[in-house]
Scaffold this active site. Sequence first.
Site, PDB file in Angstrom:
ATOM      1  CG  HIS A   1      -2.923   3.148   9.829  1.00 12.86           C
ATOM      2  ND1 HIS A   1      -2.767   4.480   9.541  1.00 12.86           N
ATOM      3  CD2 HIS A   1      -4.162   3.006  10.352  1.00 12.86           C
ATOM      4  CE1 HIS A   1      -3.864   5.105   9.898  1.00 12.86           C
ATOM      5  NE2 HIS A   1      -4.730   4.246  10.390  1.00 12.86           N
TER       6      HIS A   1
ATOM      7  CG  ASP B   1     -10.013  -1.489  12.584  1.00 12.29           C
ATOM      8  OD1 ASP B   1     -10.907  -1.097  13.346  1.00 12.29           O
ATOM      9  OD2 ASP B   1      -9.625  -0.844  11.597  1.00 12.29           O
TER      10      ASP B   1
ATOM     11  CG  HIS C   1     -12.489   3.985   6.812  1.00 13.43           C
ATOM     12  ND1 HIS C   1     -11.710   4.167   7.921  1.00 13.43           N
ATOM     13  CD2 HIS C   1     -13.111   5.182   6.610  1.00 13.43           C
ATOM     14  CE1 HIS C   1     -11.855   5.400   8.368  1.00 13.43           C
ATOM     15  NE2 HIS C   1     -12.712   6.039   7.593  1.00 13.43           N
TER      16      HIS C   1
HETATM   17  C1  LIG Z   1      -4.878   0.100   5.727  1.00 13.25           C
HETATM   18  C2  LIG Z   1      -4.385  -0.106   4.291  1.00 13.25           C
HETATM   19  C3  LIG Z   1      -5.567   0.083   3.340  1.00 13.25           C
HETATM   20  C4  LIG Z   1      -3.295   0.919   3.993  1.00 13.25           C
HETATM   21  O1  LIG Z   1      -2.963   0.772   2.684  1.00 13.25           O
HETATM   22  P1  LIG Z   1      -1.835   1.618   1.921  1.00 13.25           P
HETATM   23  O2  LIG Z   1      -1.239   2.644   2.795  1.00 13.25           O
HETATM   24  O3  LIG Z   1      -2.454   2.074   0.650  1.00 13.25           O
HETATM   25  O4  LIG Z   1      -0.727   0.547   1.677  1.00 13.25           O
HETATM   26  P2  LIG Z   1      -0.548  -0.312   0.373  1.00 13.25           P
HETATM   27  O5  LIG Z   1      -1.863  -0.957  -0.003  1.00 13.25           O
HETATM   28  O6  LIG Z   1       0.118   0.542  -0.654  1.00 13.25           O
HETATM   29  O7  LIG Z   1       0.443  -1.435   0.876  1.00 13.25           O
HETATM   30  C5  LIG Z   1       1.861  -1.350   0.829  1.00 13.25           C
HETATM   31  C6  LIG Z   1       2.409  -2.762   0.715  1.00 13.25           C
HETATM   32  O8  LIG Z   1       2.043  -3.525   1.884  1.00 13.25           O
HETATM   33  C7  LIG Z   1       1.176  -4.602   1.536  1.00 13.25           C
HETATM   34  N1  LIG Z   1       0.100  -4.629   2.523  1.00 13.25           N
HETATM   35  C8  LIG Z   1      -0.518  -3.559   3.087  1.00 13.25           C
HETATM   36  N2  LIG Z   1      -1.389  -3.964   4.011  1.00 13.25           N
HETATM   37  C9  LIG Z   1      -1.327  -5.311   4.017  1.00 13.25           C
HETATM   38  C10 LIG Z   1      -1.993  -6.296   4.765  1.00 13.25           C
HETATM   39  N3  LIG Z   1      -2.898  -5.966   5.692  1.00 13.25           N
HETATM   40  N4  LIG Z   1      -1.688  -7.589   4.543  1.00 13.25           N
HETATM   41  C11 LIG Z   1      -0.764  -7.918   3.628  1.00 13.25           C
HETATM   42  N5  LIG Z   1      -0.091  -7.031   2.886  1.00 13.25           N
HETATM   43  C12 LIG Z   1      -0.379  -5.750   3.078  1.00 13.25           C
HETATM   44  C13 LIG Z   1       0.637  -4.277   0.145  1.00 13.25           C
HETATM   45  O9  LIG Z   1       0.294  -5.434  -0.574  1.00 13.25           O
HETATM   46  C14 LIG Z   1       1.820  -3.549  -0.449  1.00 13.25           C
HETATM   47  O10 LIG Z   1       2.794  -4.510  -0.796  1.00 13.25           O
HETATM   48  P3  LIG Z   1       3.656  -4.323  -2.149  1.00 13.25           P
HETATM   49  O11 LIG Z   1       4.493  -3.114  -1.884  1.00 13.25           O
HETATM   50  O12 LIG Z   1       4.414  -5.586  -2.271  1.00 13.25           O
HETATM   51  O13 LIG Z   1       2.657  -4.116  -3.253  1.00 13.25           O
HETATM   52  C15 LIG Z   1      -3.812  -1.545   4.123  1.00 13.25           C
HETATM   53  O14 LIG Z   1      -2.697  -1.719   4.970  1.00 13.25           O
HETATM   54  C16 LIG Z   1      -4.840  -2.634   4.355  1.00 13.25           C
HETATM   55  O15 LIG Z   1      -5.592  -2.986   3.423  1.00 13.25           O
HETATM   56  N6  LIG Z   1      -4.900  -3.198   5.608  1.00 13.25           N
HETATM   57  C17 LIG Z   1      -5.876  -4.189   5.934  1.00 13.25           C
HETATM   58  C18 LIG Z   1      -7.191  -3.520   6.215  1.00 13.25           C
HETATM   59  C19 LIG Z   1      -7.207  -2.802   7.550  1.00 13.25           C
HETATM   60  O16 LIG Z   1      -6.809  -3.359   8.562  1.00 13.25           O
HETATM   61  N7  LIG Z   1      -7.719  -1.565   7.550  1.00 13.25           N
HETATM   62  C20 LIG Z   1      -7.895  -0.786   8.746  1.00 13.25           C
HETATM   63  C21 LIG Z   1      -7.122   0.477   8.729  1.00 13.25           C
HETATM   64  S1  LIG Z   1      -7.276   1.280  10.312  1.00 13.25           S
END
Ligand SMILES: CC(C)(COP(=O)(O)OP(=O)(O)OC[C@H]1O[C@@H](n2cnc3c(N)ncnc32)[C@H](O)[C@@H]1OP(=O)(O)O)[C@@H](O)C(=O)NCCC(=O)NCCS
Length: 424
Positions: A300, A356, A261
């Site tokens: 996101h 971010d 987050h």
């Molecule tokens: C923000 C976040 C938690 C959203 O997660 P989510 O909606 O639950 O998405 P998921 O974790 O289900 O990801 C979907 C797919 O994209 C991939 N993915 C998502 N974010 C990714 C990232 N930053 N880098 C690489 N792969 C990523 C996942 O591995 C998944 O792949 P798969 O379908 O092969 O398993 C996630 O994108 C993330 O961890 N980002 C990095 C942290 C970040 O920048 N957070 C700030 C948010 S404002």
Amino acid sequence: MRDNRTGQEYDVPIVDGTIKAADVGKIRTDEENPGLAVYDPGFVNTASCRSSVTYIDGEKGILEYRGYPIEQLAEHSNFLEVAYLLVHGHLPSKAEYDAWEHEITYHTFVHENVKGFMEGFRYDAHPMGILMASVGALSTFYPESRNISDADNRHMQIVRMIAKMPTLGAWAFRNAQGKPYVYPDNELSYTENFLAMLFKMSEKKFEADERLVKALDVLFILHADHEQNCSTNAVRSVGSSQVDPYSAVAAGIGALYGPLHGGANEAVLRMLRRIGSKENIPAFIEGVKNGNERLMGFGHRVYKNFDPRATIIKKACDDVFEVTGVNPLLEIAKELEKIALEDEYFVKRKLYPNVDFYSGLIYEAFQFPPEMFTVLFAIGRTPGWLAQWLELVQDKEQKIARPKQIYTGDRGLDFVPAAERWKQ
Ligand SMILES: CC(C)(COP(=O)(O)OP(=O)(O)OC[C@H]1O[C@@H](n2cnc3c(N)ncnc32)[C@H](O)[C@@H]1OP(=O)(O)O)[C@@H](O)C(=O)NCCC(=O)NCCS
């Protein structure tokens, strides 16, 4: 809806694009068994409230506070006005704004005991931990805050929290640096005052470059609310027990602390530093695609095409670097973004830079250590948390948060006392 187990059909009204979970609960095989429930880890497709604070269309990259597009607010408003808008639901008249600014300005001081409390932390305490604890502690300084049914009382706590958050955040920072705390200066604007409490040393009057003040103010605006994100959900969930708002917001700060987050921008900088130079980017991207790690600052839960805040931040980056000089990590960030946006892995999964990705670079240009980034996010998010909390406590449909579970453990085991179990 048709229950395939029994063949029975049910009329389930669709209102506002949703069905009521309680209506789904009426679907049952017999009186003995519980009704049908919805399994939704992370509440990905579950509306937990009705809200008129923030509108997001993730597909189109739209973010609006109380109906106003974020781009217009970032360009033409200021953080205090946006805070007023979020909390009150409308833009202030001149008189309303002046009164609001006055109130917030005159509540920036904290009780002297807060200082002593903060000094109790270890020299290396993370400022976010300090902020979380000190906001929670404010509930003991203002015990009347638990009277959440009184509108004037609620207003007082909202003003106090927005006003004191920069003081607490700045002091958490000074604590880590071993520098004396700087008291608020009521002659400065909200954001200038914050910068003064952070960076003032022996000079009589702290003067910040206007471009830096504006950039930080814009960053606060961009972070001010984001509908039912993890920390807002935490504020609402804890607030639903009818606890005081300081305790509810402290819970939100805890949620924001996490790397998925608010901690993401801190993680972005660490990642950029680890990559070190442009040549190392391809190997890093391979690691991400192999699932060894995540590209922090990308992806996101809601925005699946672009994050409108990221676009505004990129512009703020240029303004700040004009004053401070370019951060060498920017080159790596830009190259990383370019490569990732062309790579099928990221395109297929609709992974784009989020707010971010660039905010950390700006914060670093201000000479904030990475541990402070989330504190800045928390200061910006405070009016949003409070607007959502206010909405929650006045919403007759709300109940204490209490999700269901699917039980997967054992049942009906016979307990054998330790003395017998440990015999052999
Ligand atoms: C923000 C976040 C938690 C959203 O997660 P989510 O909606 O639950 O998405 P998921 O974790 O289900 O990801 C979907 C797919 O994209 C991939 N993915 C998502 N974010 C990714 C990232 N930053 N880098 C690489 N792969 C990523 C996942 O591995 C998944 O792949 P798969 O379908 O092969 O398993 C996630 O994108 C993330 O961890 N980002 C990095 C942290 C970040 O920048 N957070 C700030 C948010 S404002």
